[in-house]
Design a protein around this motif. Structure first.
Motif, PDB file in Angstrom:
ATOM      1  N   HIS A  29     -14.106   9.786   0.803  1.00 41.79           N
ATOM      2  CA  HIS A  29     -13.381  11.035   0.557  1.00 41.79           C
ATOM      3  C   HIS A  29     -12.998  11.234  -0.906  1.00 41.79           C
ATOM      4  CE1 HIS A  29     -10.818  14.420   1.712  1.00 41.79           C
ATOM      5  NE2 HIS A  29      -9.981  13.969   0.804  1.00 41.79           N
ATOM      6  N   THR A  30     -12.510  10.172  -1.537  1.00 38.56           N
ATOM      7  CA  THR A  30     -12.024  10.350  -2.911  1.00 38.56           C
ATOM      8  C   THR A  30     -13.155  10.438  -3.920  1.00 38.56           C
ATOM      9  OG1 THR A  30     -11.798   7.973  -3.085  1.00 38.56           O
ATOM     10  CG2 THR A  30      -9.833   9.191  -2.496  1.00 38.56           C
ATOM     11  N   THR A  75       0.812  -1.220   0.000  1.00 37.47           N
ATOM     12  CA  THR A  75       0.000   0.000   0.000  1.00 37.47           C
ATOM     13  C   THR A  75       0.844   1.267   0.000  1.00 37.47           C
ATOM     14  OG1 THR A  75      -0.076  -0.131   2.400  1.00 37.47           O
ATOM     15  CG2 THR A  75      -1.951  -1.016   1.210  1.00 37.47           C
ATOM     16  N   ALA A  78      -4.369   4.572  -2.305  1.00 37.11           N
ATOM     17  CA  ALA A  78      -5.767   4.483  -1.862  1.00 37.11           C
ATOM     18  C   ALA A  78      -6.684   5.050  -2.940  1.00 37.11           C
ATOM     19  CB  ALA A  78      -5.954   5.225  -0.545  1.00 37.11           C
ATOM     20  N   LYS A  79      -6.277   6.169  -3.499  1.00 38.53           N
ATOM     21  CA  LYS A  79      -7.082   6.799  -4.541  1.00 38.53           C
ATOM     22  C   LYS A  79      -7.204   5.887  -5.763  1.00 38.53           C
ATOM     23  CE  LYS A  79      -6.338  11.450  -4.149  1.00 38.53           C
ATOM     24  NZ  LYS A  79      -5.666  12.711  -4.511  1.00 38.53           N
ATOM     25  N   ARG A 133     -16.800  17.794   3.451  1.00 39.95           N
ATOM     26  CA  ARG A 133     -15.767  16.797   3.188  1.00 39.95           C
ATOM     27  C   ARG A 133     -14.446  17.226   3.820  1.00 39.95           C
ATOM     28  NH1 ARG A 133     -12.092  16.854  -1.389  1.00 39.95           N
ATOM     29  NH2 ARG A 133     -11.623  14.758  -2.107  1.00 39.95           N
ATOM     30  N   GLU A 179      -5.049   8.610   5.940  1.00 43.24           N
ATOM     31  CA  GLU A 179      -4.230   8.475   4.742  1.00 43.24           C
ATOM     32  C   GLU A 179      -4.737   7.297   3.890  1.00 43.24           C
ATOM     33  OE1 GLU A 179      -0.711  10.081   5.158  1.00 43.24           O
ATOM     34  OE2 GLU A 179      -0.403   9.862   3.003  1.00 43.24           O
ATOM     35  N   TYR A 180      -5.118   6.209   4.549  1.00 44.93           N
ATOM     36  CA  TYR A 180      -5.616   5.038   3.820  1.00 44.93           C
ATOM     37  C   TYR A 180      -7.009   5.277   3.248  1.00 44.93           C
ATOM     38  CZ  TYR A 180      -1.897   1.699   4.628  1.00 44.93           C
ATOM     39  OH  TYR A 180      -0.707   1.035   4.588  1.00 44.93           O
ATOM     40  N   SER A 181      -7.679   6.342   3.692  1.00 46.53           N
ATOM     41  CA  SER A 181      -8.969   6.680   3.087  1.00 46.53           C
ATOM     42  C   SER A 181      -8.778   7.608   1.892  1.00 46.53           C
ATOM     43  CB  SER A 181      -9.873   7.368   4.108  1.00 46.53           C
ATOM     44  OG  SER A 181     -10.083   6.526   5.212  1.00 46.53           O
ATOM     45  N   GLY A 182      -7.529   7.841   1.531  1.00 43.33           N
ATOM     46  CA  GLY A 182      -7.256   8.669   0.357  1.00 43.33           C
ATOM     47  C   GLY A 182      -7.093  10.145   0.671  1.00 43.33           C
ATOM     48  N   ARG A 212     -16.107   0.749   5.883  1.00 40.21           N
ATOM     49  CA  ARG A 212     -15.470   2.003   5.495  1.00 40.21           C
ATOM     50  C   ARG A 212     -14.504   1.781   4.336  1.00 40.21           C
ATOM     51  NH1 ARG A 212     -11.795   4.426   9.895  1.00 40.21           N
ATOM     52  NH2 ARG A 212     -10.347   2.957   8.954  1.00 40.21           N
ATOM     53  N   LEU A 229     -16.482  11.865  -3.201  1.00 37.37           N
ATOM     54  CA  LEU A 229     -17.287  13.079  -3.052  1.00 37.37           C
ATOM     55  C   LEU A 229     -16.386  14.282  -3.264  1.00 37.37           C
ATOM     56  CD1 LEU A 229     -19.196  12.146   0.208  1.00 37.37           C
ATOM     57  CD2 LEU A 229     -19.960  11.834  -2.119  1.00 37.37           C
ATOM     58  N   ARG A 230     -16.678  15.054  -4.264  1.00 34.51           N
ATOM     59  CA  ARG A 230     -15.821  16.214  -4.486  1.00 34.51           C
ATOM     60  C   ARG A 230     -16.642  17.485  -4.693  1.00 34.51           C
ATOM     61  NH1 ARG A 230     -10.899  13.634  -5.468  1.00 34.51           N
ATOM     62  NH2 ARG A 230     -10.036  15.688  -5.156  1.00 34.51           N
ATOM     63  N   VAL A 268     -15.973   9.660   5.462  1.00 37.62           N
ATOM     64  CA  VAL A 268     -14.523   9.826   5.259  1.00 37.62           C
ATOM     65  C   VAL A 268     -14.024   8.762   4.289  1.00 37.62           C
ATOM     66  CG1 VAL A 268     -12.255   9.796   6.341  1.00 37.62           C
ATOM     67  CG2 VAL A 268     -14.161  10.861   7.521  1.00 37.62           C
ATOM     68  N   GLY A 269     -14.605   7.547   4.407  1.00 39.21           N
ATOM     69  CA  GLY A 269     -14.246   6.494   3.464  1.00 39.21           C
ATOM     70  C   GLY A 269     -14.545   6.881   2.028  1.00 39.21           C
ATOM     71  N   PHE A 280       2.885   2.244   2.472  1.00 39.16           N
ATOM     72  CA  PHE A 280       3.187   2.777   3.796  1.00 39.16           C
ATOM     73  C   PHE A 280       4.682   2.666   4.074  1.00 39.16           C
ATOM     74  CE2 PHE A 280       3.248   2.594   8.481  1.00 39.16           C
ATOM     75  CZ  PHE A 280       2.567   3.758   8.745  1.00 39.16           C
ATOM     76  N   ARG A 319      -7.342  -0.922   2.787  1.00 41.11           N
ATOM     77  CA  ARG A 319      -7.090  -2.006   3.726  1.00 41.11           C
ATOM     78  C   ARG A 319      -7.796  -1.793   5.058  1.00 41.11           C
ATOM     79  NH1 ARG A 319      -1.244  -1.712   6.459  1.00 41.11           N
ATOM     80  NH2 ARG A 319      -2.211  -3.373   7.657  1.00 41.11           N
ATOM     81  N   PRO A 343       2.940   7.287  -2.454  1.00 38.34           N
ATOM     82  CA  PRO A 343       2.430   7.486  -1.087  1.00 38.34           C
ATOM     83  C   PRO A 343       1.076   6.804  -0.883  1.00 38.34           C
ATOM     84  CG  PRO A 343       2.259   9.503  -2.365  1.00 38.34           C
ATOM     85  CD  PRO A 343       3.046   8.552  -3.192  1.00 38.34           C
ATOM     86  N   VAL A 344       0.763   6.554   0.380  1.00 34.79           N
ATOM     87  CA  VAL A 344      -0.443   5.792   0.728  1.00 34.79           C
ATOM     88  C   VAL A 344      -1.713   6.397   0.143  1.00 34.79           C
ATOM     89  CG1 VAL A 344      -1.918   5.130   2.638  1.00 34.79           C
ATOM     90  CG2 VAL A 344       0.535   4.845   2.838  1.00 34.79           C
ATOM     91  N   PHE A 345      -1.856   7.733   0.265  1.00 30.19           N
ATOM     92  CA  PHE A 345      -3.135   8.305  -0.174  1.00 30.19           C
ATOM     93  C   PHE A 345      -3.336   8.154  -1.671  1.00 30.19           C
ATOM     94  CE2 PHE A 345      -0.299  11.891  -0.620  1.00 30.19           C
ATOM     95  CZ  PHE A 345      -0.747  12.532  -1.764  1.00 30.19           C
TER      96      PHE A 345
END
Lengths: 255, 325
Positions: free
Chosen positions: A105-106, A51, A77-78, B177, B193-196, A165, A108-109, A102-103, A53, A83, A72-74
């Motif tokens: 996040h990527t 991932t 994730a995107k 958000r 961070e793992y949630s993006g 999540r 909803l913009r 929050v889950g 990390f 995980r 990077p992790v984010f």
């Protein structure tokens, strides 16, 4: 089956400790891959490296035919790798529903101007997010606790929320780190069904587990790690018959 | 709160100056309104994002000096200087946030304390620009398109508007958000961070947005008092402001107003009381920690207890279960 992720000669060293050495691993689309191994075999390190990390000391990771080594992790994730954790990591002080949002996040913009000049419950993205989150909570049996502070949930529900999540971010690859830790046998059976359901709904799943009944019951393939090296890889039946695996778990037979 | 109550509260706020009819009291309320925005910005940074910032007064000072210099030395109109000060303070906040983006909790606190000290020294010693010990005097009173806010009562409506606008903006940011990302970082930055969530970027954003509000308040303040003094932006001041946010309850925007009210208005009730202000604050903080560890309106604060009591009156059983131990 198409290949989703491929790790080539992955290594990670911490000073002199070789947590992972030359691990080759492929994950195919739509499968459940079990990862087992004795304590300290490098299973969690494998997740951390996949991932982003930890940066691998050596080796490459390809995901959807793109090199993602060292991202990077984010960003991973995107791009759809997410995980859960061995020791549950929730956002404890906010509600269950907010954890879910929050889950997302990527996905909803809303625009910043929208945030400032519209009421929160009038922003289309927010409305969509809440609806989706409630739907997923419902399918995970958590809708009745949607407005409870996540930190106050009982253990089993915390586990489920953490998976929910991760699931709601619509990942292509979901890594579960010991999802049945601390559960009794009947809860474990439930978790098995649950993981299969998740796979059927979309994401490819990789599970780390110590519970052999669970892992042999749900996995299409099993990879075995020992002292940071992969010692076997195959169907549950193949792995169970593998001499090296038996040795790793039970020790060598006396001559 | 229901809409009906919001409107009633706002109507009441509009009527405050004609009701109290005392310039001195109106002045206190004005100061209360402005400090409330500072407490809100602290809440955004400390309460929502979990970054313990102990140098907020420095950003107030940056906004104040920026606006004072722009109007007095460059002759810019109030509204332009006011907005530029907010942007300037936000920019410095972003730079400081960028430098601390990897700092762990306690180190960030030390950096902000250090930054406050640096600003203090700059205000005192960069004499050609800041006027040194003398500060900058004769800062013009706010004037928006020809309307002078030259009395306490007139200024009251400007401060009220400023507070209401800031409160709504913060409320919306915190419930969006972005606000959720801040809270996620506070609760568990790894899971965030793992949630993006780009944790470093959001920490910088949080610091910058908070600093915009603090800077704007500093600017408004300096036009009100008409004097920028280097002694107004000390570490003591920062800590006092932090106490406002903590007393009201971190994570509760309304709590910030309550905390500010207690720490700004109550000490003014009588001048002799003012002398014992710090003693009073100290005792208050200790009592608060014993009975409301998360602040007056925070988790398990006054609000939740009241609801619990009401439920208890209806149900009878639940309330006794808690009070037993």
């Amino acid at each position: 089956m198409a290949e989703l992720l491929r790790a080539e000669k992955l290594s990670r060293h911490f000073g002199g400790v070789k947590a992972l050495t030359n691990v080759n691993l492929t994950v195919n689309e739509g499968e459940i891959l079990g990862v087992i191994g004795p304590n300290g075999a490098g299973k969690s390190t494998l997740f951390n490296v996949l991932t982003g990390f930890y940066k691998p000391s050596d080796g490459k990771i390809h995901y959807k035919n793109r090199d993602i080594t060292g991202r990077p992790v984010f960003e991973t994730a995107k791009s759809g790798i997410t995980r859960t954790f061995q020791n549950i990591r929730l956002f404890d002080q906010v509600s269950v529903l907010q954890n879910m949002l929050v889950g997302m996040h990527t996905q909803l913009r809303p625009k910043f101007t929208e945030i400032l000049f519209k009421k929160p419950d009038a922003i289309p993205e927010e409305i969509r997010g809440r609806k989706d989150a409630e739907e997923v909570l419902d399918s995970f049996g958590l809708l009745d606790v949607a407005h409870i502070t996540a930190g106050n949930l009982p253990y089993g529900k915390k586990r489920r929320l953490e998976i929910a999540r991760a699931f709601i971010s619509k990942p292509s690859l979901l890594l579960l780190d010991e999802p049945s830790a601390g559960m009794n046998p009947s809860e474990t059976v439930e978790m098995m069904k649950f993981i299969k359901d998740i796979r059927d709904k979309g994401p490819t799943v990789v599970v780390i587990e110590h519970n052999m009944k669970l892992i042999m019951g749900i996995s299409d393939r099993v990879a075995v790690l020992n002292f940071g090296e992969k010692i076997a890889d195959g169907t549950p039946a193949e792995v169970q018959a593998n001499h090296e695996v038996i040795e790793a778990y039970l020790g060598k037979e006396e001559e | 709160m229901k809409n009906k109550y919001k409107i009633l509260l706002f109507m009441f706020a509009l009527l405050i100056p004609p009701i109290i009819r005392n310039e001195y009291y109106v002045r206190i309320v004005n100061i209360f309104y402005m400090y409330s925005v500072v407490a809100l910005s602290i809440n955004l940074i400390v309460g929502f994002c979990g970054q313990l910032d102990m140098g907020r007064a420095a950003f107030m000072g940056l906004g104040a000096y920026c606006s004072a210099i722009l109007t007095v030395k460059m002759g810019l109109p109030f509204i332009a200087a006011f907005l530029i000060s907010g942007a300037f303070s936000g920019l410095i906040g972003a730079v400081l946030g960028f430098l601390c983006r990897k700092s762990a909790f306690d180190y960030l606190t030390l950096v902000t304390i250090g930054f406050n000290a640096i600003c203090q020294i700059v205000f005192l010693n960069w004499i050609p620009v800041t006027g040194g010990v003398m500060g900058i005097s004769r800062v013009p009173q706010p004037n928006i398109f020809g309307f002078h806010f030259d009395t306490n009562t007139r200024f009251y409506y400007l401060a009220l508007f400023f507070l209401a606008a800031s409160f709504i903006a913060m409320h919306r940011i915190c419930n969006s958000r972005m606000g959720r990302a801040f809270e996620a970082i506070r609760d568990d930055s790894i899971a965030a961070e793992y949630s993006g969530i780009n944790v470093q970027l959001y920490k910088i954003l949080n610091f910058a947005i908070g600093s915009v509000f603090t800077g704007l308040t500093g600017a408004l303040f300096v036009h009100y008092t008409q004097y920028a003094s280097p002694f107004n932006y000390t570490l003591d001041e920062s800590i006092y402001q932090l106490q406002m946010a903590i007393l009201g309850g971190l994570g509760s925007l309304a709590g910030s107003l309550v905390g500010t009210f207690i720490l700004v208005v109550l000490p003014e009730i009588s001048r002799s009381f003012y002398e014992y202000r710090l003693l009073f604050v100290g005792i208050l903080m200790v009592v608060m920690m014993l009975y409301f560890p998360n602040g007056l309106l925070g988790k398990e604060g006054v609000g939740e207890r009241l609801i619990a009591v009401r439920l208890g009156m209806l149900g009878g059983k639940n309330s006794r279960k808690d009070s037993g131990g």
